[in-house]
Design an enzyme around this catalytic site. Sequence first.
Site, short mmCIF file in Angstrom:
data_model
loop_
_atom_site.label_atom_id
_atom_site.label_comp_id
_atom_site.label_asym_id
_atom_site.label_seq_id
_atom_site.Cartn_x
_atom_site.Cartn_y
_atom_site.Cartn_z
N CYS A 1 0.79 -1.23 0.00
CA CYS A 1 0.00 0.00 0.00
C CYS A 1 0.83 1.28 0.00
CB CYS A 1 -0.96 -0.01 1.18
SG CYS A 1 -1.99 -1.50 1.21
N HIS B 1 -2.87 7.62 6.61
CA HIS B 1 -3.10 6.34 5.96
C HIS B 1 -4.49 5.83 6.34
CE1 HIS B 1 -2.08 2.76 3.80
NE2 HIS B 1 -2.18 1.98 4.87
N GLU C 1 -1.17 4.52 14.11
CA GLU C 1 -0.88 5.76 13.40
C GLU C 1 -1.34 6.96 14.21
OE1 GLU C 1 -1.44 7.89 9.00
OE2 GLU C 1 -2.80 6.26 9.60
N LYS D 1 -10.23 7.80 3.06
CA LYS D 1 -10.66 6.50 2.54
C LYS D 1 -12.17 6.31 2.60
CE LYS D 1 -6.31 3.98 2.89
NZ LYS D 1 -5.41 5.11 3.06
N HIS E 1 -9.95 1.79 0.50
CA HIS E 1 -8.50 1.63 0.51
C HIS E 1 -8.09 1.11 -0.86
CE1 HIS E 1 -4.47 0.99 1.43
NE2 HIS E 1 -4.54 0.08 2.40
N PHE F 1 1.88 -3.36 3.93
CA PHE F 1 2.21 -4.64 4.53
C PHE F 1 3.73 -4.84 4.52
CE2 PHE F 1 -1.95 -7.22 3.76
CZ PHE F 1 -2.59 -6.45 4.70
#
Length: 397
Positions: free
Chosen positions: A156, A291, A302, A320, A325, A383
Site C-alpha cells: 500500500c 493512511h 498511526e 478512505k 483503501h 504490509f
Amino acid sequence: MDIRLLDYQSTTAAWQNRDALRPAIDSQSSGLRRNDLPGSDVDTWIGRVAQVDGLDLGPWQCRNNALADYCLRQGQFLASVETLKQYFDAARIGIIVGSSTSAIDRTETAYQQLTDDGELAPEFQQPEVHNPHALGLYVAHTLGITGPSMTINTACSSSAKVFASAARWLAAGVVDAVVVGGTDALGLSVVHGFNALQLVSPAPCQPFDQNRTGINIGEAAGFALLANAEQLSAEFPLSRHRITLSGYGESSDAHHMSHPHPEGTGARLAMQQALSQAKLQPAQIDYVNLHGTASQANDAIEGDVISVLFGENTLCSSTKGWTGHTLGAAGITEALIAVDTLISGIVPANLNLQQQDPRLTLPLPRNNVTKLCQHVMSNSFGFGGNNCSLIFSATAS
C-alpha cells in the site's frame, strides 16, 4: 532541488478526474457501494470505478491497465505529456509507477478459462500483462516515452514511493522529468484475500471511529508529472500551480507480514525523514492526509504516532471514506488529494466519523475545514512494514 509538480490526474470511485475531485470532497460524496464485484459474495462495501467496465485494450487487456488508460485520458494530461516530450526528449523522461496487484484480475480469468489441455487460451497469452511490471510497460506504450521505466510493488505504499524514487532520479540526472503514478484494480483475489485476513467491514468504513469495523477495498488510478524547476523556463506552460515535492521519507521496519509495528517505529521514522529533508518542524505542517484504513490496529498505532509527533494543532484526516483503501494506488491518490488541499484551501473531513476513538487526541474534523495551507503531508503504510511519507509545499515562484 526544487521538484515541481506540473500536472496530475486522479480517478477513483468518487471522482473520474481532477476536475471532479474537489466537488466530491466539497459535497462529501462517497464512491463506496455494496459489494457488486461479479463472482464475489463477501459482505462488504467497495469503491468500484464503473466507467472502466468493458473497456477493451486488445492485447493489453486487464482491468488495471484499463484504469490507467481511463485516467491518463482525462483532462489535458496527454497534452501535458506531449508538451513535456517536446521540451525534453522522450528518452529523457522516466516512468515510475506503483501497483500491488498488477493484472491479477486478468490472470484469475485466464486460469478460470484454461483450455481442455490445461493451457492458457490464446487471448490470455499476454506475457506483458501477466507480470508485476505490466503497468509500467503499458504506461510507456501509451505515452510513447522511451526513458527508463520502473514499477514499484511495496503493497500500500507503492505509489507513494514513486515520488521518492523520481526525486532521486532527477537529483542524479538520470532523467529530466518523470511520469509518476499508480493503479490498482479490484479482483476476487484482492477482496477475498482481505476478507480471509478478517480486515473488511460489512459497512462503509469509519476511519478513527471508536466503532470502526474494518476496511473497504477500492480501486483507483493517478498520475503526475515531475521535473526539476531549475531546468524549466519562466514561460514553461505547465508550472501554474507552483507545487513542489519538498520532502519524503521511507522506512521498512519489517515487523510483520500484515500488522504494523505496535509502536509505529517505521511510520515515525518515515515522517521524521520527510520533515528533516523538507527542513520543516512538525508545527509547520498544516494538514496530514493519514493512511487511516479504518482497521483497529492501523488507526490506533498511526493515531498515537501522529499525536506525539504533531500534537493537537495539525489538522488530520483519512480520505478512505470517499475512495475505500485503493491499495497500491492509495499513495498517489492521497498525495494528490493533499495537493488539491494546497490549491483549494479546503481540508477534507474524516468522512463517516461519528464518535472519535477516545484514546486518540489528534484533531479529526467531521466536516471540511477552510484553511490556507502551505505545507501538507501524506502518509502511506504497507504490509511488511513498508512506509512512506511525502510533503508537498506551495511556493510563491
